[in-house]
Design a protein around this motif. Structure first.
Motif, PDB file in Angstrom:
ATOM      1  N   ILE A  99       0.840  -1.203   0.000  1.00  0.00           N
ATOM      2  CA  ILE A  99       0.000   0.000   0.000  1.00  0.00           C
ATOM      3  C   ILE A  99       0.872   1.249   0.000  1.00  0.00           C
ATOM      4  CG2 ILE A  99      -1.623   1.345   1.400  1.00  0.00           C
ATOM      5  CD1 ILE A  99      -2.841  -1.391   2.259  1.00  0.00           C
ATOM      6  N   ILE A 100       1.928   1.240   0.803  1.00  0.00           N
ATOM      7  CA  ILE A 100       2.839   2.393   0.859  1.00  0.00           C
ATOM      8  C   ILE A 100       3.522   2.597  -0.496  1.00  0.00           C
ATOM      9  CG2 ILE A 100       4.992   3.234   1.882  1.00  0.00           C
ATOM     10  CD1 ILE A 100       4.061   1.845   4.508  1.00  0.00           C
ATOM     11  N   VAL A 101       3.980   1.492  -1.107  1.00  0.00           N
ATOM     12  CA  VAL A 101       4.633   1.580  -2.418  1.00  0.00           C
ATOM     13  C   VAL A 101       3.665   2.134  -3.455  1.00  0.00           C
ATOM     14  CG1 VAL A 101       5.589   0.199  -4.306  1.00  0.00           C
ATOM     15  CG2 VAL A 101       6.349  -0.201  -1.965  1.00  0.00           C
ATOM     16  N   LEU A 102       2.427   1.654  -3.433  1.00  0.00           N
ATOM     17  CA  LEU A 102       1.418   2.146  -4.392  1.00  0.00           C
ATOM     18  C   LEU A 102       1.136   3.636  -4.175  1.00  0.00           C
ATOM     19  CD1 LEU A 102      -1.094  -0.842  -4.556  1.00  0.00           C
ATOM     20  CD2 LEU A 102       0.424  -0.033  -6.358  1.00  0.00           C
ATOM     21  N   ASP A 103       1.061   4.048  -2.907  1.00  0.00           N
ATOM     22  CA  ASP A 103       0.842   5.463  -2.606  1.00  0.00           C
ATOM     23  C   ASP A 103       1.989   6.323  -3.132  1.00  0.00           C
ATOM     24  OD1 ASP A 103      -1.586   5.028  -1.474  1.00  0.00           O
ATOM     25  OD2 ASP A 103      -0.879   5.103   0.607  1.00  0.00           O
ATOM     26  N   ILE A 104       3.216   5.841  -2.912  1.00  0.00           N
ATOM     27  CA  ILE A 104       4.388   6.586  -3.405  1.00  0.00           C
ATOM     28  C   ILE A 104       4.354   6.657  -4.930  1.00  0.00           C
ATOM     29  CG2 ILE A 104       6.905   6.500  -3.604  1.00  0.00           C
ATOM     30  CD1 ILE A 104       6.938   5.311  -0.751  1.00  0.00           C
ATOM     31  N   LYS A 105       4.037   5.524  -5.561  1.00  0.00           N
ATOM     32  CA  LYS A 105       3.963   5.493  -7.028  1.00  0.00           C
ATOM     33  C   LYS A 105       2.911   6.472  -7.534  1.00  0.00           C
ATOM     34  CE  LYS A 105       1.612   2.917  -9.683  1.00  0.00           C
ATOM     35  NZ  LYS A 105       0.804   2.115 -10.474  1.00  0.00           N
ATOM     36  N   ASN A 106       1.744   6.476  -6.890  1.00  0.00           N
ATOM     37  CA  ASN A 106       0.677   7.407  -7.295  1.00  0.00           C
ATOM     38  C   ASN A 106       1.103   8.861  -7.108  1.00  0.00           C
ATOM     39  OD1 ASN A 106      -1.031   5.367  -8.068  1.00  0.00           O
ATOM     40  ND2 ASN A 106      -2.100   5.266  -6.110  1.00  0.00           N
ATOM     41  N   ALA A 107       1.787   9.148  -6.003  1.00  0.00           N
ATOM     42  CA  ALA A 107       2.247  10.511  -5.753  1.00  0.00           C
ATOM     43  C   ALA A 107       3.255  10.933  -6.819  1.00  0.00           C
ATOM     44  CB  ALA A 107       2.864  10.605  -4.363  1.00  0.00           C
ATOM     45  N   ILE A 108       4.172  10.031  -7.169  1.00  0.00           N
ATOM     46  CA  ILE A 108       5.161  10.343  -8.210  1.00  0.00           C
ATOM     47  C   ILE A 108       4.469  10.548  -9.550  1.00  0.00           C
ATOM     48  CG2 ILE A 108       7.076   9.369  -9.541  1.00  0.00           C
ATOM     49  CD1 ILE A 108       8.012   8.020  -6.933  1.00  0.00           C
ATOM     50  N   MET A 109       3.505   9.692  -9.860  1.00  0.00           N
ATOM     51  CA  MET A 109       2.786   9.821 -11.134  1.00  0.00           C
ATOM     52  C   MET A 109       2.019  11.140 -11.199  1.00  0.00           C
ATOM     53  SD  MET A 109       3.372   7.432 -13.258  1.00  0.00           S
ATOM     54  CE  MET A 109       2.018   7.633 -14.383  1.00  0.00           C
ATOM     55  N   MET A 110       1.374  11.513 -10.096  1.00  0.00           N
ATOM     56  CA  MET A 110       0.627  12.773 -10.084  1.00  0.00           C
ATOM     57  C   MET A 110       1.556  13.961 -10.247  1.00  0.00           C
ATOM     58  SD  MET A 110      -2.397  12.155  -7.294  1.00  0.00           S
ATOM     59  CE  MET A 110      -3.061  13.777  -7.541  1.00  0.00           C
TER      60      MET A 110
END
Length: 99
Positions: A22-33
């Motif tokens: 979940i943390i990795v996905l959140d970081i990935k989403n933040a980077i993508m945004m």
């Protein structure tokens, strides 16, 4: 007893791995945004610069064409008046000489 301990360890491991995912996905989403925001900003800036350059060029071309047409029309009108005046003076002089 050992089986319960193994099941507990496996359960805790699964929970920790899920939380990490979940943390990795959140970081990935933040980077993508952030990346999308930056790409959008840069793209919009480039589009605005190109559009403004195009609009400016088109406007300047229209203004130049309109100004040249206006200057030509006014100049031709003035030249026509002067030519008519010169012709009238010439005709008047011709009449005076012939009479």
């Amino acid at each position: 007893m050992k089986e319960n301990a193994v099941i507990t360890i496996i359960s805790i491991t699964i929970i920790v791995l899920n939380m990490m995912m979940i943390i990795v996905l959140d970081i990935k989403n933040a980077i993508m945004m952030a990346t999308m925001a930056e790409v959008t900003t840069v793209t919009m800036a480039e589009i605005m610069v190109a559009t403004m350059a195009e609009v400016t060029a088109a406007t300047m071309a229209e203004v130049t064409a309109a100004t040249m047409a206006e200057v030509t029309a006014v100049t031709m009108a003035e030249v026509t008046v002067v030519v008519k005046d010169v012709a009238a003076v010439g005709a008047g002089c011709f009449n005076l000489i012939n009479n």
